[in-house]
Design an enzyme around this catalytic site. Structure first.
Site, PDB file in Angstrom:
ATOM      1  N   LYS A   1     -56.788  56.371  24.323  1.00 37.22           N
ATOM      2  CA  LYS A   1     -57.783  57.080  25.106  1.00 37.22           C
ATOM      3  C   LYS A   1     -58.346  56.162  26.185  1.00 37.22           C
ATOM      4  CE  LYS A   1     -62.086  59.425  25.024  1.00 37.22           C
ATOM      5  NZ  LYS A   1     -63.398  58.841  24.847  1.00 37.22           N
TER       6      LYS A   1
ATOM      7  N   HIS B   1     -52.171  59.202  16.945  1.00 33.49           N
ATOM      8  CA  HIS B   1     -52.739  59.530  15.628  1.00 33.49           C
ATOM      9  C   HIS B   1     -51.732  60.347  14.815  1.00 33.49           C
ATOM     10  CE1 HIS B   1     -56.458  59.399  18.307  1.00 33.49           C
ATOM     11  NE2 HIS B   1     -56.580  58.346  17.523  1.00 33.49           N
TER      12      HIS B   1
ATOM     13  N   HIS C   1     -54.514  62.335  19.605  1.00 33.17           N
ATOM     14  CA  HIS C   1     -53.347  62.271  20.492  1.00 33.17           C
ATOM     15  C   HIS C   1     -52.110  61.938  19.669  1.00 33.17           C
ATOM     16  CE1 HIS C   1     -53.439  57.865  20.526  1.00 33.17           C
ATOM     17  NE2 HIS C   1     -54.725  57.909  20.854  1.00 33.17           N
TER      18      HIS C   1
ATOM     19  N   HIS D   1     -60.323  46.545  24.768  1.00 33.35           N
ATOM     20  CA  HIS D   1     -60.859  47.600  25.626  1.00 33.35           C
ATOM     21  C   HIS D   1     -61.144  47.173  27.054  1.00 33.35           C
ATOM     22  CE1 HIS D   1     -61.610  49.284  21.563  1.00 33.35           C
ATOM     23  NE2 HIS D   1     -61.133  50.339  22.174  1.00 33.35           N
TER      24      HIS D   1
ATOM     25  N   CYS E   1     -64.705  48.733  19.541  1.00 34.87           N
ATOM     26  CA  CYS E   1     -63.949  48.266  18.366  1.00 34.87           C
ATOM     27  C   CYS E   1     -64.825  48.256  17.131  1.00 34.87           C
ATOM     28  CB  CYS E   1     -63.478  46.822  18.497  1.00 34.87           C
ATOM     29  SG  CYS E   1     -62.507  46.419  19.900  1.00 34.87           S
TER      30      CYS E   1
ATOM     31  N   LYS F   1     -49.736  50.819  25.666  1.00 34.57           N
ATOM     32  CA  LYS F   1     -50.140  51.533  24.446  1.00 34.57           C
ATOM     33  C   LYS F   1     -50.771  52.870  24.821  1.00 34.57           C
ATOM     34  CE  LYS F   1     -53.158  51.483  20.453  1.00 34.57           C
ATOM     35  NZ  LYS F   1     -54.482  51.132  19.956  1.00 34.57           N
TER      36      LYS F   1
HETATM   37  N1  MSP Z   1     -61.420  54.330  12.340  1.00 27.08           N
HETATM   38  C1  MSP Z   1     -60.543  53.212  12.431  1.00 27.08           C
HETATM   39  C2  MSP Z   1     -59.679  53.108  11.202  1.00 27.08           C
HETATM   40  C3  MSP Z   1     -60.394  52.986   9.906  1.00 27.08           C
HETATM   41  S1  MSP Z   1     -59.307  52.958   8.558  1.00 27.08           S
HETATM   42  C4  MSP Z   1     -60.223  52.466   7.260  1.00 27.08           C
HETATM   43  C5  MSP Z   1     -59.634  53.372  13.645  1.00 27.08           C
HETATM   44  N2  MSP Z   1     -59.493  54.597  14.125  1.00 27.08           N
HETATM   45  S2  MSP Z   1     -58.554  55.012  15.358  1.00 27.08           S
HETATM   46  O1  MSP Z   1     -58.854  56.398  15.619  1.00 27.08           O
HETATM   47  O2  MSP Z   1     -58.706  54.109  16.437  1.00 27.08           O
HETATM   48  O3  MSP Z   1     -57.102  54.969  14.812  1.00 27.08           O
HETATM   49  C6  MSP Z   1     -56.286  53.827  14.898  1.00 27.08           C
HETATM   50  C7  MSP Z   1     -54.948  54.173  14.308  1.00 27.08           C
HETATM   51  O4  MSP Z   1     -54.386  55.325  14.984  1.00 27.08           O
HETATM   52  C8  MSP Z   1     -53.872  53.108  14.462  1.00 27.08           C
HETATM   53  O5  MSP Z   1     -53.966  52.094  13.500  1.00 27.08           O
HETATM   54  C9  MSP Z   1     -52.627  53.961  14.306  1.00 27.08           C
HETATM   55  O6  MSP Z   1     -52.472  54.325  12.965  1.00 27.08           O
HETATM   56  C10 MSP Z   1     -52.985  55.194  15.105  1.00 27.08           C
HETATM   57  N3  MSP Z   1     -52.666  55.041  16.521  1.00 27.08           N
HETATM   58  C11 MSP Z   1     -53.518  55.276  17.565  1.00 27.08           C
HETATM   59  N4  MSP Z   1     -52.837  55.081  18.730  1.00 27.08           N
HETATM   60  C12 MSP Z   1     -51.565  54.724  18.468  1.00 27.08           C
HETATM   61  C13 MSP Z   1     -50.453  54.380  19.266  1.00 27.08           C
HETATM   62  N5  MSP Z   1     -50.479  54.427  20.577  1.00 27.08           N
HETATM   63  N6  MSP Z   1     -49.322  53.995  18.616  1.00 27.08           N
HETATM   64  C14 MSP Z   1     -49.259  53.907  17.257  1.00 27.08           C
HETATM   65  N7  MSP Z   1     -50.293  54.228  16.485  1.00 27.08           N
HETATM   66  C15 MSP Z   1     -51.431  54.700  17.056  1.00 27.08           C
HETATM   67  O7  MSP Z   1     -59.048  52.386  14.071  1.00 27.08           O
END
Ligand code: MSP
Length: 505
Positions: A297, A20, A17, A145, A128, A294
């Protein structure tokens, strides 16, 4: 100087989304900018593909985990391509070469005596992939969550995180910018100061992961496996070359605040345990919100970046995300907000400037742009811009970088109004003045295009093409007076054509 920048590797249990895309575009802007400055740059992104959560979702989808992660990793790769990101490599944690290096990394810590066997009993949130203390729960639920954690009790291997408190605090000493922004460093520091518990680095009841090298009955905890990607990828990203020699530890990690603890506390300690240098710097940004929540998903308020790109184009989306929210802070985004900035800032301020300039060169000068001495005042503004943008981007202030650039966009628009080339064109005696103003506009647009290149890569080439300029994007060219004589300049197609209404998405 080398510049190695990473994004978190994203879980493949969901589709990508805008959240990311946000971090990935931020890293791309910084990587493109450093390349312009001639630095050896390496930009890594990828996917996190192990763990119980992914195994569960794969099972729910009726697929073998590997088949499931292959499919979903492909959607993240597709997103990376569609947001026009210039990553040098895309790591997947199911890559065997990564898996081997995870084992090697863990073995190093084990051999150093920093891992011991114990029994873990605690509350675990599988979303998490993290244990929680009772006190951290909100109404008995996971704080991220909102679902109840499970009670997990098993034999695990533990890493002596508690022994690293002083060494970690030393990283956060006064004046260090190990973690930015400062308020995030303070958050990490106070967490460390409260005292650290040892952490479990293996799982006994799961199969979807990397086997613990000295005990194949256990798999490596998914977070440890994932963090190691930043180091492992360098070993095999380039055929026949180990980039770790050149790029480690000059690494800059970008992440959002949800995963601060893993990156700012656990990761440096694991590296110390393995006898590897800690990262140079981490930048922790805020959340993109929708209606103050925020985007995620689990909340269900996600926007697919590809839908926005289909309507507004990739550059507009790249631009908007860093305009809507000040990078570092939380900020709301909306399709209405995107639409508004698309029309006002991209369409009117920048797009019209190019349309008017090219139309006037075509009309008054038969498409010819001669090189003349430009306005000294404007040249001063253009020459100051490069340094200002560098200062902002070196501080990860992407929004501030755009602010600086937009100051000059506005200055150029004022320059048109104040000099009214359409009036000058009526008077043959003012031909030199007209040439000067047209040169100023072209020169200004060229400098804007170069400074904007990391943010708006497609638009940049369109601006330079329309002005008959092909000097390349080197940062050295982001100075006044380097515009070359050109011919055949025709009224440019709108850079940002009208989009009827935000409802189009
Ligand atoms: N797989 C772990 C990360 C491992 S890194 C060694 C993870 N994955 S995640 O798919 O949940 O991605 C989290 C990251 O996605 C956040 O830290 C950020 O970089 C990005 N984001 C996801 N949603 C976001 C927002 N709503 N706003 C800003 N960043 C967002 O955690």
């Amino acid at each position: 100087m080398s510049f190695y920048i990473t994004t978190p590797i994203y879980y493949v249990n969901a589709t990508p989304h805008v959240g990311h895309a946000y971090t990935t575009i931020a890293a791309d802007i910084l990587a493109r900018h450093r390349r312009q400055r001639g630095e050896e740059t390496f930009f890594l992104t990828g996917t996190d593909e192990h763990g119980s959560n992914i195994a569960r979702v794969a099972e729910e989808a009726g697929l073998e985990p590997k088949e499931f992660v292959d499919r979903n990793a492909a959607t993240f790769m597709e997103m990376t391509r569609r947001i026009n990101v210039s990553n040098d490599f895309f790591i997947r944690t199911t890559d065997e070469r990564h898996e081997q290096l995870v084992q090697e990394f863990l073995q190093r810590i084990y051999d150093a005596g920093e891992i011991y066997e114990g029994v873990y009993a605690g509350l675990y949130c599988s979303r998490c992939e993290s244990f929680y203390a009772e006190s951290e729960l909100v109404d008995g639920n996971c704080p991220q969550h909102g679902i109840p954690p499970e009670w997990v009790e098993e034999k695990n291997y533990f890493f002596r995180l508690s022994a690293y408190q002083d060494r970690l605090l030393a990283l956060y000493e006064e004046g260090s910018d190990f973690v930015l922004p400062k308020f995030r460093a303070n958050e990490a520091r106070s967490f460390i100061e409260q005292g650290l518990d040892d952490i479990s680095v293996s799982r006994a009841t799961q199969r979807w992961g990397v086997s613990v090298p000295w005990d194949p009955d256990q798999v490596v905890y998914v977070w440890v496996d994932a963090l190691i990607n930043y180091w492992s990828a360098l070993a095999f990203a380039r055929e026949g070359e180990d980039l770790r020699d050149r790029l480690w530890p000059e690494v800059h990690h970008l992440l959002a605040k949800d995963i601060l603890k893993f990156h700012c506390v656990i990761w440096p300690a694991l590296l110390m345990g393995a006898g590897i240098s800690v990262p140079k710097q981490l930048f922790v940004h805020g959340y993109l919100l929708m209606d103050d929540r925020k985007m995620s998903k689990s909340v269900g308020n996600v926007i697919d970046p590809l839908e926005l790109i289909d309507v507004y184009g990739v550059d507009a989306v790249r631009y908007y995300l860093f305009r809507a929210a000040s990078f570092g802070q939380d900020g709301n985004i909306s399709v209405d907000g995107l639409h508004e900035r698309y029309e006002r800032e991209l369409g009117n301020d920048l797009g019209n400037l190019l349309s008017r300039t090219t139309a006037m060169v075509a009309r008054y000068r038969d498409g010819k742009l001669p090189v003349v001495e430009g306005s000294a005042e404007l040249a001063g503004e253009l020459d100051a811009l490069g340094g200002r943008v560098v200062a902002r981007l070196d501080a990860y202030d992407l929004t501030g970088g755009l602010d600086e650039i937009w100051e000059v966009v506005r200055a150029l628009n004022r320059h048109v109004e104040q000099n009214a080339p359409w009036e000058l064109a009526k008077d043959e005696a003012k031909a030199d003045e007209l040439d000067r103003v047209l040169f100023d506009l072209a020169d200004g647009l060229r400098v804007l295009a170069i400074t904007l290149a990391p943010f708006l890569p497609e638009t940049t080439s369109r601006i330079l093409d329309a002005l008959g300029q092909d000097a390349g994007l080197d940062w050295d060219h982001a100075r006044s007076g380097q515009t070359r004589a050109a011919e055949g300049i025709a009224p440019a197609e709108p850079l940002f054509p009208r989009v009827d209404s935000p409802a189009a998405v």
